[in-house]
Scaffold this motif. Sequence first.
Motif, short mmCIF file in Angstrom:
data_model
loop_
_atom_site.label_atom_id
_atom_site.label_comp_id
_atom_site.label_asym_id
_atom_site.label_seq_id
_atom_site.Cartn_x
_atom_site.Cartn_y
_atom_site.Cartn_z
N MET A 1 1.54 3.99 -0.47
CA MET A 1 2.75 4.57 0.11
C MET A 1 2.37 5.51 1.25
O MET A 1 1.45 6.30 1.13
N LEU A 2 3.07 5.40 2.35
CA LEU A 2 2.80 6.23 3.51
C LEU A 2 3.42 7.63 3.34
O LEU A 2 4.52 7.77 2.81
N GLY A 92 5.92 -0.19 6.48
CA GLY A 92 4.66 -0.12 5.74
C GLY A 92 4.65 -0.94 4.47
O GLY A 92 3.69 -0.92 3.73
N LYS A 93 5.73 -1.67 4.23
CA LYS A 93 5.81 -2.55 3.06
C LYS A 93 5.93 -3.99 3.56
O LYS A 93 6.68 -4.27 4.49
N SER A 94 5.21 -4.88 2.92
CA SER A 94 5.24 -6.28 3.30
C SER A 94 6.63 -6.86 3.09
O SER A 94 7.26 -6.63 2.05
N GLU A 99 4.61 -5.31 -1.22
CA GLU A 99 3.40 -4.52 -1.44
C GLU A 99 3.12 -3.67 -0.19
O GLU A 99 3.45 -4.07 0.92
N PRO A 100 2.47 -2.52 -0.37
CA PRO A 100 2.12 -1.68 0.79
C PRO A 100 1.16 -2.40 1.73
O PRO A 100 0.24 -3.08 1.29
N ARG A 115 0.94 -8.08 4.92
CA ARG A 115 -0.47 -7.80 4.65
C ARG A 115 -1.30 -8.93 5.28
O ARG A 115 -0.79 -10.02 5.49
#
Length: 124
Positions: A1-2, A92-94, A99-100, A115
Amino acid sequence: MLTDKQIEHFKKQLLDMKKEAEENLEEYRDDRAKEDYPNDDTGEISSVADHPANLGTDQHERAKEQTFYEQAREKLMEVNDALQRIEEGRYGKSEMSGEPIPVERLEAMPTARYRVDEQEDSSQ
């Protein structure tokens, strides 16, 4: 997580990329507006071509400029999409798995939607 700090960092990068793409598009539009007077670019006095190769060179240059325009336009769309994802809390999430996306990938490509492993899977 960003973290919030990382998101702000990427947002600034994206805004810089957006500004650059908009400047490139504006430059292209300015160049296209000059086509009313095509001899200004070449320095030719007459609009009659001296040699057929000149026409080929001019066509090549126009095609090259069109390619740069399309690349800048596409980049602008990708940046705007990434900025929208930030606003919606999805950055920042696919988009494939949720997924991050690793920070290293976002550093290399702030507009990334997937990703690396998912990107490779989808291209096969």
